[in-house]
Design a protein around this motif. Structure first.
Motif, PDB file in Angstrom:
ATOM      1  N   SER A 186       0.824  -1.211   0.000  1.00  0.00           N
ATOM      2  CA  SER A 186       0.000   0.000   0.000  1.00  0.00           C
ATOM      3  C   SER A 186       0.858   1.260   0.000  1.00  0.00           C
ATOM      4  O   SER A 186       0.576   2.228  -0.721  1.00  0.00           O
ATOM      5  CB  SER A 186      -0.927  -0.012   1.220  1.00  0.00           C
ATOM      6  OG  SER A 186      -1.614   1.206   1.351  1.00  0.00           O
ATOM      7  N   TYR A 189       2.497   1.627  -3.416  1.00  0.00           N
ATOM      8  CA  TYR A 189       1.491   2.085  -4.379  1.00  0.00           C
ATOM      9  C   TYR A 189       1.226   3.587  -4.205  1.00  0.00           C
ATOM     10  O   TYR A 189       1.095   4.321  -5.191  1.00  0.00           O
ATOM     11  CB  TYR A 189       0.191   1.296  -4.194  1.00  0.00           C
ATOM     12  CG  TYR A 189      -0.918   1.725  -5.134  1.00  0.00           C
ATOM     13  CD1 TYR A 189      -0.886   1.377  -6.481  1.00  0.00           C
ATOM     14  CD2 TYR A 189      -1.994   2.489  -4.659  1.00  0.00           C
ATOM     15  CE1 TYR A 189      -1.892   1.778  -7.344  1.00  0.00           C
ATOM     16  CE2 TYR A 189      -3.004   2.891  -5.512  1.00  0.00           C
ATOM     17  CZ  TYR A 189      -2.951   2.527  -6.854  1.00  0.00           C
ATOM     18  OH  TYR A 189      -3.945   2.934  -7.705  1.00  0.00           O
ATOM     19  N   CYS A 193       1.707   6.554  -6.998  1.00  0.00           N
ATOM     20  CA  CYS A 193       0.643   7.512  -7.310  1.00  0.00           C
ATOM     21  C   CYS A 193       1.128   8.948  -7.146  1.00  0.00           C
ATOM     22  O   CYS A 193       0.833   9.817  -7.983  1.00  0.00           O
ATOM     23  CB  CYS A 193      -0.576   7.277  -6.424  1.00  0.00           C
ATOM     24  SG  CYS A 193      -1.464   5.755  -6.801  1.00  0.00           S
TER      25      CYS A 193
END
Length: 202
Positions: A186, A189, A193
Motif C-alpha cells: 500500500s 502504491y 501515485c
C-alpha cells in the motif's frame, strides 16, 4: 471535554490494527514483557517525535509530497522485508528461557513508526487542525491515549502468551507477514501515485 475527545482519538488511532500495534503484540508474544516494552518505547518514541514536530509548527514539512513519497518508499520496502523475514522464519519458542532483543526491538519499533507516512498524515492533517487550541495539553492527551492503547496491547499479549505453542506462533508470524506485506504494498502504491501526480503536474 476537549481533552477527553483528543485522548479517545489517540487511543482509537493507536489501537487500530497496523504495523505499530502488530509489532508490539508479536514481540511481546515471542520474547515477553521486557522486549514488548522496548518495542512499545520504540513505537512511542516515533509518535513523540511527530508530536514535537507538530508542537513546533513543522507540519508543512511533514505533509510535503516529496517527504511523503520518500517515506512511503522506505516504509514500504522495510515492511515487505520484515514480511519476507517472517515467512522464512521457523520459531522454536522457549517461554522459560529469556531471549534478549531489547535494543533491536526498540530500534525496529522506532523505524517502523517513523517510516510510516500514515502516522505523519494523522499528525499533520488530522491532529493539527483538531487540536489547534491548547496545543500543548491536547498533544499530551493524544500521546497518553496512544500510550494506553500500546500498553493495553502489551498486557493482552502477556496474558495470551501462556496459551502459545510453536505451531500457533508460526501461524501468527504468517498472519503478521501478510499484514506487513499489505501495508508495505500500500505504501509503495501510494509512492507511485504521488510520483505520477508529480510528473503530470510537470
Amino acid at each position: 471535554m476537549e481533552f477527553v475527545l483528543v485522548f479517545i482519538t489517540g487511543f482509537i488511532a493507536a489501537i487500530t490494527p497496523g504495523p505499530d500495534i502488530l509489532f508490539i503484540t508479536r514481540n511481546t508474544l515471542q520474547y515477553g514483557f521486557k522486549e514488548g516494552l522496548y518495542s512499545l518505547f520504540g513505537v512511542f518514541s516515533g509518535c513523540t517525535i511527530f508530536a514535537l514536530l507538530v508542537y513546533f509548527g513543522l507540519t508543512k514539512i511533514l505533509s510535503g509530497d516529496a517527504f511523503q513519497m520518500t517515506l512511503s518508499i522506505i516504509g514500504g520496502v522495510y515492511l515487505i522485508y520484515l514480511a519476507i523475514s517472517l515467512l522464512k522464519s521457523k520459531n522454536n519458542i522457549n517461554l522459560i528461557k529469556h531471549i534478549t532483543k531489547s535494543n533491536n526491538c526498540y530500534l525496529k519499533g522506532l523505524f517502523i513508526n517513523l517510516s510510516n507516512p500514515k502516522v505523519i498524515l494523522f499528525f499533520a492533517v488530522i491532529v493539527t487542525p483538531f487540536i489547534d487550541k491548547n496545543l500543548g495539553l491536547n498533544l499530551i492527551s493524544l500521546m497518553l491515549g496512544n500510550l494506553l492503547a500500546f500498553f493495553s496491547a502489551l498486557i493482552l499479549s502477556i496474558y495470551f502468551r501462556r496459551f502459545l505453542t510453536n505451531d500457533l506462533f508460526n501461524k501468527i508470524d504468517k498472519i503478521c507477514a501478510i499484514v506487513f506485506s499489505i501495508f508495505g504494498a500500500s505504501l509503495l502504491y501510494s509512492a507511485i501515485c504521488m510520483l505520477d501526480n508529480t510528473l503530470l503536474l510537470e
